[in-house]
Scaffold this motif. Structure first.
Motif, PDB file in Angstrom:
ATOM      1  N   ILE A  72     -99.655 -71.994 -42.929  1.00 16.93           N
ATOM      2  CA  ILE A  72     -98.823 -72.865 -42.095  1.00 16.93           C
ATOM      3  C   ILE A  72     -97.362 -72.471 -42.296  1.00 16.93           C
ATOM      4  N   ALA A  73     -96.673 -72.234 -41.197  1.00 14.24           N
ATOM      5  CA  ALA A  73     -95.258 -71.840 -41.254  1.00 14.24           C
ATOM      6  C   ALA A  73     -94.394 -73.035 -40.845  1.00 14.24           C
ATOM      7  N   ASP A 123     -83.484 -82.560 -37.943  1.00 17.64           N
ATOM      8  CA  ASP A 123     -84.516 -83.335 -37.255  1.00 17.64           C
ATOM      9  C   ASP A 123     -85.731 -82.464 -36.962  1.00 17.64           C
ATOM     10  N   TYR A 124     -86.890 -82.795 -37.559  1.00 18.86           N
ATOM     11  CA  TYR A 124     -88.105 -82.003 -37.346  1.00 18.86           C
ATOM     12  C   TYR A 124     -88.544 -82.005 -35.886  1.00 18.86           C
ATOM     13  N   ALA A 125     -88.129 -83.030 -35.141  1.00 15.11           N
ATOM     14  CA  ALA A 125     -88.526 -83.114 -33.730  1.00 15.11           C
ATOM     15  C   ALA A 125     -87.922 -81.984 -32.902  1.00 15.11           C
ATOM     16  N   GLU A 126     -86.814 -81.404 -33.373  1.00 15.51           N
ATOM     17  CA  GLU A 126     -86.192 -80.289 -32.660  1.00 15.51           C
ATOM     18  C   GLU A 126     -87.119 -79.071 -32.639  1.00 15.51           C
ATOM     19  N   ILE A 127     -87.926 -78.918 -33.696  1.00 13.55           N
ATOM     20  CA  ILE A 127     -88.874 -77.803 -33.773  1.00 13.55           C
ATOM     21  C   ILE A 127     -90.213 -78.213 -33.177  1.00 13.55           C
ATOM     22  N   GLY A 128     -90.611 -79.442 -33.453  1.00 16.36           N
ATOM     23  CA  GLY A 128     -91.827 -79.981 -32.842  1.00 16.36           C
ATOM     24  C   GLY A 128     -93.047 -79.900 -33.724  1.00 16.36           C
ATOM     25  N   GLY A 129     -93.344 -78.746 -34.247  1.00 21.18           N
ATOM     26  CA  GLY A 129     -94.548 -78.599 -35.055  1.00 21.18           C
ATOM     27  C   GLY A 129     -94.539 -77.298 -35.827  1.00 21.18           C
ATOM     28  N   ALA A 130     -95.474 -77.181 -36.751  1.00 20.00           N
ATOM     29  CA  ALA A 130     -95.610 -75.978 -37.569  1.00 20.00           C
ATOM     30  C   ALA A 130     -96.821 -75.183 -37.098  1.00 20.00           C
ATOM     31  N   PRO A 131     -96.672 -73.894 -36.846  1.00 16.13           N
ATOM     32  CA  PRO A 131     -97.822 -73.110 -36.397  1.00 16.13           C
ATOM     33  C   PRO A 131     -98.770 -72.778 -37.537  1.00 16.13           C
ATOM     34  N   LEU A 132    -100.058 -72.830 -37.255  1.00 15.48           N
ATOM     35  CA  LEU A 132    -101.065 -72.319 -38.176  1.00 15.48           C
ATOM     36  C   LEU A 132    -101.273 -70.862 -37.788  1.00 15.48           C
ATOM     37  N   LEU A 133    -100.806 -69.961 -38.628  1.00 18.91           N
ATOM     38  CA  LEU A 133    -100.833 -68.532 -38.313  1.00 18.91           C
ATOM     39  C   LEU A 133    -102.008 -67.827 -39.000  1.00 18.91           C
ATOM     40  N   GLY A 177    -105.921 -67.522 -32.373  1.00 22.11           N
ATOM     41  CA  GLY A 177    -105.444 -68.424 -31.330  1.00 22.11           C
ATOM     42  C   GLY A 177    -104.111 -69.029 -31.713  1.00 22.11           C
ATOM     43  N   ILE A 178    -103.487 -69.706 -30.756  1.00 21.09           N
ATOM     44  CA  ILE A 178    -102.210 -70.376 -30.974  1.00 21.09           C
ATOM     45  C   ILE A 178    -102.487 -71.835 -31.345  1.00 21.09           C
ATOM     46  N   CYS A 179    -102.010 -72.239 -32.522  1.00 14.88           N
ATOM     47  CA  CYS A 179    -102.245 -73.601 -32.994  1.00 14.88           C
ATOM     48  C   CYS A 179    -100.967 -74.164 -33.598  1.00 14.88           C
ATOM     49  N   PHE A 180    -100.548 -75.335 -33.116  1.00  6.94           N
ATOM     50  CA  PHE A 180     -99.370 -76.002 -33.664  1.00  6.94           C
ATOM     51  C   PHE A 180     -99.756 -77.368 -34.209  1.00  6.94           C
ATOM     52  N   ILE A 181     -99.338 -77.619 -35.449  1.00  9.56           N
ATOM     53  CA  ILE A 181     -99.630 -78.885 -36.121  1.00  9.56           C
ATOM     54  C   ILE A 181     -98.348 -79.699 -36.195  1.00  9.56           C
ATOM     55  N   CYS A 182     -98.339 -80.867 -35.588  1.00  2.93           N
ATOM     56  CA  CYS A 182     -97.158 -81.724 -35.574  1.00  2.93           C
ATOM     57  C   CYS A 182     -97.220 -82.753 -36.696  1.00  2.93           C
ATOM     58  N   HIS A 183     -96.076 -83.255 -37.081  1.00  4.95           N
ATOM     59  CA  HIS A 183     -95.989 -84.327 -38.063  1.00  4.95           C
ATOM     60  C   HIS A 183     -96.710 -85.557 -37.507  1.00  4.95           C
ATOM     61  N   ARG A 216     -93.153 -82.628 -27.197  1.00 11.48           N
ATOM     62  CA  ARG A 216     -92.622 -81.753 -26.142  1.00 11.48           C
ATOM     63  C   ARG A 216     -92.273 -80.386 -26.698  1.00 11.48           C
ATOM     64  N   ASN A 217     -91.538 -80.357 -27.802  1.00  7.61           N
ATOM     65  CA  ASN A 217     -91.083 -79.084 -28.352  1.00  7.61           C
ATOM     66  C   ASN A 217     -92.227 -78.274 -28.948  1.00  7.61           C
ATOM     67  N   ALA A 218     -93.231 -78.957 -29.497  1.00  7.69           N
ATOM     68  CA  ALA A 218     -94.405 -78.236 -29.991  1.00  7.69           C
ATOM     69  C   ALA A 218     -95.140 -77.552 -28.841  1.00  7.69           C
ATOM     70  N   LEU A 219     -95.264 -78.246 -27.716  1.00  2.00           N
ATOM     71  CA  LEU A 219     -95.903 -77.659 -26.534  1.00  2.00           C
ATOM     72  C   LEU A 219     -95.117 -76.452 -26.025  1.00  2.00           C
ATOM     73  N   LEU A 220     -93.803 -76.572 -26.009  1.00  2.45           N
ATOM     74  CA  LEU A 220     -92.964 -75.469 -25.538  1.00  2.45           C
ATOM     75  C   LEU A 220     -93.049 -74.263 -26.473  1.00  2.45           C
ATOM     76  N   ASN A 221     -93.123 -74.520 -27.791  1.00  2.69           N
ATOM     77  CA  ASN A 221     -93.252 -73.414 -28.734  1.00  2.69           C
ATOM     78  C   ASN A 221     -94.628 -72.762 -28.645  1.00  2.69           C
ATOM     79  N   ALA A 222     -95.657 -73.567 -28.394  1.00  4.10           N
ATOM     80  CA  ALA A 222     -96.997 -73.010 -28.191  1.00  4.10           C
ATOM     81  C   ALA A 222     -97.013 -72.108 -26.957  1.00  4.10           C
ATOM     82  N   HIS A 223     -96.372 -72.574 -25.901  1.00  8.29           N
ATOM     83  CA  HIS A 223     -96.254 -71.783 -24.672  1.00  8.29           C
ATOM     84  C   HIS A 223     -95.511 -70.483 -24.949  1.00  8.29           C
ATOM     85  N   ARG A 224     -94.403 -70.584 -25.699  1.00 10.60           N
ATOM     86  CA  ARG A 224     -93.596 -69.399 -26.026  1.00 10.60           C
ATOM     87  C   ARG A 224     -94.409 -68.413 -26.867  1.00 10.60           C
ATOM     88  N   GLY A 225     -95.165 -68.925 -27.828  1.00 10.80           N
ATOM     89  CA  GLY A 225     -95.984 -68.054 -28.667  1.00 10.80           C
ATOM     90  C   GLY A 225     -97.039 -67.314 -27.870  1.00 10.80           C
TER      91      GLY A 225
END
Length: 333
Positions: free
Chosen positions: A123-124, A273-283, A287-293, A302-311
């Protein structure tokens, strides 16, 4: 592309996840699949939801306090498990959840397996620093790591820093109790040798006191150390903010000079603010997986979804595999 969002996950469930999805929808080139109890999700959707947001019914959910592996095996119809399986079957390209962290990790690892050149996932977590931010890896997935695992964490963290955070040639450091190569336990001493041999961007050991000064873009450790560090940092941040609030004068007149600090304080709050990042990726998984607080609000979702899309758009999993292939022949300890 399609992102499967565990709509029942987190402390607030659909009341937050649905709003986060609605906010992210205009910026997603593809669909957001709200996986969970249809009635509960529908009650939080606007009368005219975005065309790229739809519901996938899952009648059950995994609670925060449940034992992860058992819950994943027992509750095959839960929102978390259904969403993870959608990536395995090709019905989705990424998975985002604010639910039980252990269950998210177990589901992704169980159903997707690790990438061909990766032996263990990590987890990053993105943390603030004087140079904007850095990647801490591993912060929760593999507490009993080997030298080989730490090498893999380093290349996974590097790939994420490049693809999602946009950092060119990120510097990698090994978290240790001293800067000298001779410092640390048996694991970190051997890891130092391996990092020096296989990582051209290795900047050496870094101590805890130097983490937030911007000495590295990617900081590597096992999950036991990483999780202790992460929770200590969270606790310290809360403590400092509470102490600051208690020290503010009650008299409105005496508080006037603080207005001069308002912008600086707002910038500091935004950066932490952790919400600015949204979530931590499981690398390291296929597959692309983001774990949010668990306490995530709609901004974090919202930001976790955008980072998943970016990844996904920037081929994060392919980049990780490409970099991990360079470790062939490296230490297997």
């Amino acid at each position: 592309m399609k992102i499967a969002l565990d709509a029942m996950g987190g402390d607030f469930g659909p009341s937050v996840t649905v709003r986060g999805a609605i906010e992210a929808a205009p910026h997603i080139q593809g669909e957001i699949l709200l996986v969970g109890k249809e009635d509960a999700i529908q009650s939080h959707l606007p009368s005219n939801p975005p065309a790229n947001v739809r519901i996938v019914h899952a009648p059950n959910e995994i609670e925060m306090g449940e034992e992860p592996a058992n819950a994943v095996r027992r509750k095959k119809d839960s929102s978390l498990v259904v969403a993870a399986k959608m990536v395995k079957t090709g019905e989705a390209d990424a998975f985002v959840s604010a639910g039980n962290t252990g269950a998210v990790t177990a589901a992704a690892h169980l159903f997707w397996k690790c990438a061909p050149s990766i032996s263990r996932p990590a987890i990053a977590t993105i943390l603030p620093s004087r140079r904007e931010r850095f990647v801490l890896i591993d912060s929760g997935a593999t507490p009993d790591a080997s030298v080989r695992n730490l090498l893999e964490f380093a290349v996974m963290g590097t790939a994420y820093a490049e693809a999602v955070l946009g950092i060119e040639q990120p510097k990698v450091a090994l978290l240790n109790i001293g800067e000298e190569p001779s410092k640390g336990n048996a694991l970190t001493k051997e890891a130092y040798k391996a990092f020096s041999a296989y990582l051209p961007n290795f900047a050496g050991n870094i101590e805890g006191k130097a983490l937030f000064h911007g000495g590295a873009d990617v900081v590597v450790c096992d999950a036991f150390v990483g999780n202790v560090l992460l929770k200590t940092a969270e606790g310290l941040g809360s403590f400092v903010m509470e102490m600051f609030k208690e020290s503010v004068p009650k008299n409105p007149i005496l508080r006037l000079p603080l207005l001069l600090l308002r912008k600086g304080l707002e910038d500091m709050k935004r950066k932490m603010d952790y919400a600015e990042i949204g979530g931590a990726p499981l690398l390291g998984v296929n597959g692309i997986c983001f774990i949010c607080h668990g306490h995530s609000d709609e901004k974090a979702i919202r930001n976790a979804l955008l980072n998943a899309h970016r990844g996904y758009v920037r081929h994060l999993t392919d980049l990780i595999e490409q970099k991990a292939c360079t470790l062939k022949g490296a230490v297997n300890a």
